[in-house]
Scaffold this motif. Structure first.
Motif, short mmCIF file in Angstrom:
data_model
loop_
_atom_site.label_atom_id
_atom_site.label_comp_id
_atom_site.label_asym_id
_atom_site.label_seq_id
_atom_site.Cartn_x
_atom_site.Cartn_y
_atom_site.Cartn_z
N LYS A 143 0.85 -1.19 0.00
CA LYS A 143 0.00 0.00 0.00
C LYS A 143 0.89 1.24 0.00
O LYS A 143 1.82 1.33 0.82
CB LYS A 143 -0.91 0.00 1.24
CG LYS A 143 -1.86 1.17 1.31
CD LYS A 143 -2.65 1.13 2.61
CE LYS A 143 -3.56 2.34 2.72
NZ LYS A 143 -4.25 2.41 4.02
N ASP A 144 0.58 2.17 -0.90
CA ASP A 144 1.33 3.43 -0.98
C ASP A 144 2.83 3.17 -1.11
O ASP A 144 3.66 3.89 -0.53
CB ASP A 144 1.06 4.29 0.25
CG ASP A 144 -0.40 4.69 0.37
OD1 ASP A 144 -1.05 4.82 -0.68
OD2 ASP A 144 -0.88 4.83 1.51
N ASP B 225 -10.22 1.87 -9.16
CA ASP B 225 -9.28 2.15 -8.06
C ASP B 225 -8.15 1.13 -8.04
O ASP B 225 -7.65 0.75 -6.97
CB ASP B 225 -10.00 2.15 -6.70
CG ASP B 225 -10.85 3.39 -6.50
OD1 ASP B 225 -10.86 4.26 -7.40
OD2 ASP B 225 -11.50 3.50 -5.44
N ARG C 225 -3.95 3.92 -5.57
CA ARG C 225 -5.10 3.56 -4.73
C ARG C 225 -5.27 2.06 -4.50
O ARG C 225 -6.01 1.65 -3.62
CB ARG C 225 -6.38 4.14 -5.33
CG ARG C 225 -6.46 5.65 -5.17
CD ARG C 225 -7.82 6.20 -5.53
NE ARG C 225 -8.03 6.23 -6.98
CZ ARG C 225 -9.13 6.70 -7.56
NH1 ARG C 225 -10.12 7.16 -6.83
NH2 ARG C 225 -9.24 6.73 -8.88
N ARG C 226 -4.64 1.25 -5.26
CA ARG C 226 -4.83 -0.20 -5.08
C ARG C 226 -4.05 -0.69 -3.86
O ARG C 226 -3.09 -0.06 -3.40
CB ARG C 226 -4.37 -0.95 -6.33
CG ARG C 226 -2.87 -0.89 -6.57
CD ARG C 226 -2.53 -1.44 -7.93
NE ARG C 226 -1.08 -1.43 -8.17
CZ ARG C 226 -0.53 -1.73 -9.33
NH1 ARG C 226 -1.31 -2.04 -10.38
NH2 ARG C 226 0.78 -1.72 -9.47
N ILE C 227 -4.48 -1.83 -3.36
CA ILE C 227 -3.82 -2.47 -2.21
C ILE C 227 -3.47 -3.89 -2.62
O ILE C 227 -4.35 -4.66 -3.05
CB ILE C 227 -4.73 -2.48 -0.97
CG1 ILE C 227 -5.09 -1.05 -0.56
CG2 ILE C 227 -4.05 -3.20 0.19
CD1 ILE C 227 -6.12 -0.98 0.55
N THR D 27 -16.43 -6.15 -4.59
CA THR D 27 -15.09 -5.59 -4.65
C THR D 27 -14.45 -5.87 -6.01
O THR D 27 -14.48 -7.01 -6.48
CB THR D 27 -14.19 -6.19 -3.55
OG1 THR D 27 -14.84 -6.05 -2.29
CG2 THR D 27 -12.85 -5.47 -3.49
N ARG E 66 -11.72 -5.02 0.98
CA ARG E 66 -10.82 -3.87 1.16
C ARG E 66 -10.66 -3.44 2.63
O ARG E 66 -9.56 -3.08 3.06
CB ARG E 66 -11.31 -2.69 0.33
CG ARG E 66 -10.28 -1.56 0.22
CD ARG E 66 -10.67 -0.51 -0.77
NE ARG E 66 -9.66 0.54 -0.82
CZ ARG E 66 -8.72 0.66 -1.73
NH1 ARG E 66 -8.64 -0.23 -2.71
NH2 ARG E 66 -7.84 1.66 -1.70
N ASP F 244 -7.08 -2.46 4.27
CA ASP F 244 -6.80 -1.03 4.18
C ASP F 244 -6.40 -0.51 5.55
O ASP F 244 -7.09 0.30 6.18
CB ASP F 244 -8.03 -0.29 3.65
CG ASP F 244 -7.70 1.15 3.26
OD1 ASP F 244 -6.50 1.51 3.26
OD2 ASP F 244 -8.64 1.89 2.94
N SER G 46 -2.99 0.64 8.22
CA SER G 46 -1.62 1.17 8.24
C SER G 46 -0.73 0.26 9.07
O SER G 46 -1.20 -0.59 9.83
CB SER G 46 -1.63 2.57 8.85
OG SER G 46 -2.03 2.51 10.22
#
Length: 647
Positions: free
Chosen positions: A73-74, A134, A139-141, A176, A196, A200, A202
């Motif tokens: 992610k990110d 997305d 934006r994807r994970i 999803t 998600r 999603d 951290s």
């Protein structure tokens, strides 16, 4: 009509070209889009059992076979690894940091595939269409589940946008959009499954604030080094006791039986000759269970966040040493760092204080090491000045040795309190001079004798404010050589007493309810006493000579017996005569008590018709010939007539 040869050739050529065009076009057409199906790990039997569970039982715990999770992610990759099975399973973050994971947060990720998941629709996309779902990099994970290092059930996906599903109005989950990582040309709409929310998260959410993954029972040694270099070493001896087997355990495979119960006996082993107390095991638990308030990246921690010389707390776990560096600075937040890690942990003050212990903190805090029964001599300070000395008589009971007194003495529970005298902690090397200076002019002095020992005690003035607010420096033994210690003001003031509080207050010391053999009560206005006794040895006391046709009331009788055994003076009345105290005349009650040795004593109780505590006197026992008050409650329990005891 005859068709010419050129026309036939032309028609044949057209047909051939058409066939070739058809074949070519067919080869250029995109293949049909595939479906996505992921088989869930729960069995039909487990799902049926889960459905049958009651609301308060909660959902059935169905262990997932997955032992590895990778989230992207990110631009950051988070890797989780599971160890153990079922309820004993734990999750650990292995990248980008080495840390404990929050179990329930990690468990939610493989639980997404508890039941089968399938696509309701799939379509091919062109480069640049990813943003519609997305699924573009911003934006994807990424989600990958593994078992034994291999991808589990093909779950190596990019997770995209949620779409409202037909079931959402009835409480169902959204659909999803997902994409396989190895095929960016097809997107799948997974029906009725929110894939998600659980991923999603951290790193901070996934990461447990617990600093260490090991258990307190995994450690075998701990050392604490102060900034000055003093070292305290704790050694743990591990013991495994087989778990108690239940009848069902006999049929279970060896691997499924209950593991042994593990305990570790912690002792202070260095410096040599210093015994520790329960704080040694407490420190071990505090270290293993230490939790950070927050984690701070090295670049954000400022210059020298640990100060010049931090504390060092090291533990040996499985033969490996783990060291925590802790700032010695004051303040509510304390910076710490696991040696070798490129980050810091901000600890709360109370958490740090549980670790930063010197030998003086860990040393056994027992001061006298005796029992109440062993104490035979007390010297106490008197309120208002002076001192009093009490000594235990060889035959039992206590006397006032100095100043001499005709009254019997009884320190009561004071001997228990004093025998348990404990230090808050012993003075550290840098505090000894300060403590001795304060004890040069003690505020309270006392003395305790037990066995062959006669131990003087001194207590300095109570400190106000600062680290030792409300505490005192104290010493047991020679103030010039004995080790000073901190003590609570409450414990120090146990060595200050009122003379009246040290007088014997029990009318019949040592008498139990079973020892009471006979009680006669002559109440005001009664023509004959009420007599209670045992009709035969060993029987309960009852009303003797109860009137015919009357039933003895066992409750009031038992109350009289229990009150007699517990009788004690509430306060003493000195310097007055029996007549002046109303202990003569028709309003008095006389209670005569006979014990199992045949001794008798008569208690005279003054007027009990009022609300106050009546005066009283007795002609036998340690309070013979003295005047005192009884509590109104005890007195009224005794003042009974025959009509009160037989109805």
């Amino acid at each position: 009509m005859k068709i010419g040869k050129p026309i036939v050739i032309l028609v044949g050529l057209v047909v051939v070209l058409a066939v070739v065009f058809f074949v070519v076009k067919k080869d250029d057409a995109p293949p049909a889009t595939p479906d996505l199906t992921i088989k869930g790990f729960a069995t039909p039997e487990q799902l049926a059992e889960d459905k049958a569970r009651k609301l308060l039982e909660g959902p059935l715990e169905i262990p997932a076979p997955v032992d590895g999770v990778e989230l992207v992610k990110d631009g950051e990759t988070i890797v989780l690894a599971r160890s153990g099975e079922g309820k004993d399973a734990t999750w650990k973050i292995t990248a980008p940091v080495d840390a404990v994971a929050v179990k329930y947060v990690a468990d939610k990720i493989p639980a997404l595939f508890r039941t089968d998941a399938a696509s309701a629709f799939s379509t091919r996309i062109k480069p640049g269409d990813e943003a519609l779902y997305d699924l573009e990099p911003e934006r994807r994970i990424g989600l990958k589940l593994t078992k034994g290092g291999e991808v589990w059930e093909g779950v190596d996906l990019w997770i995209g946008r949620l779409e409202k599903s037909d079931d959402m109005d009835g409480g169902g989950e959204p659909d999803t959009w997902v994409m396989k990582k190895d095929d960016p040309t097809v997107v799948y709409r997974v029906a009725g499954r929110d894939l998600r929310a659980a991923v999603d998260v951290s790193l901070d959410t996934l990461r447990d604030k617990k600093l260490f993954a090991f258990d307190a029972n995994d450690m075998t040694e701990i050392s604490v080094t102060t900034p000055e270099g003093a070292v305290a070493t704790l050694t743990g001896t591990r013991k495994e006791t087989p778990a108690e087997a239940s009848p069902e355990d006999g049929a279970k495979p060896e691997g499924e039986k209950k593991p042994p119960v593990v305990t570790v006996d912690w002792k202070l082993t260095a410096p040599a000759g210093v015994a520790g107390d329960a704080s040694v095991a407490s420190l071990a638990r505090s270290f293993a269970n230490l939790r950070a308030k927050e984690f701070v990246k090295a670049k954000d921690a400022g210059d020298k966040p640990l100060g010049e010389t931090p504390w060092r707390v090291s533990a040996t776990v499985g033969g490996e040493k783990v060291t925590l560096l802790v700032s010695a600075a004051a303040g509510e937040d304390v910076m710490a760092q696991v040696e070798g890690k490129d980050e810091y942990a901000k600890l709360q003050r109370y958490s740090a204080d549980g670790l930063l212990k010197t030998v003086e903190d860990l040393r056994d805090k027992t001061v006298l090491g005796t029992s109440a029964e062993s104490i035979g001599h007390l010297k106490l300070a008197l309120e208002g000045g002076g001192e009093v000395v009490l000594d235990r008589k060889p035959e039992g009971g206590w006397v006032f040795t100095s100043p001499a007194s005709p009254y019997a003495a009884d320190p009561g529970t004071l001997t228990t309190t004093i025998s348990r005298l404990a230090a808050v902690r012993w003075a550290r090397p840098g505090e000894v001079a300060e403590a001795r200076a304060a004890l040069a002019t003690p505020d309270i002095a006392g003395e305790v004798g037990y066995g062959e020992k006669l131990v003087p005690l001194a207590f300095a003035k109570k400190m106000e404010g600062g680290e030792h607010d409300g505490q005192r420096w104290a010493v047991a033994g020679d103030p010039a050589t004995a080790d000073p210690f901190l003590v609570t003001d409450y414990n120090a003031t146990r060595f200050v007493a009122k003379l009246a509080d040290l007088r014997q207050k029990r009318l019949f010391p040592g008498l139990t309810q079973e020892g009471v053999q006979r009680v006669t009560v002559l109440a005001p206005g009664a023509t004959a006493p009420v007599e209670l006794g045992r009709e035969k040895p060993g029987q309960d006391i009852t009303l003797l000579g109860a009137p015919a046709g009357k039933t003895v009331q066992a409750g009031p009788v038992r109350t009289i017996v229990s009150t007699v055994a517990a009788l004690q003076a509430k306060d003493f009345v000195d310097g007055k005569s029996a007549a002046a105290l109303g202990l003569e005349g028709e309003q008095v009650t006389k209670v005569t008590v006979t014990d199992e040795s045949g001794k008798t004593a008569t208690l005279v109780i003054g007027d009990t018709s009022g609300e106050g505590d009546p005066n009283a006197t007795i002609d036998g026992g340690p309070l013979a010939g003295t005047f005192f008050t009884l509590s109104a409650y005890q007195a009224k329990n005794l003042v009974k007539k025959e009509a009160d005891l037989a109805q």
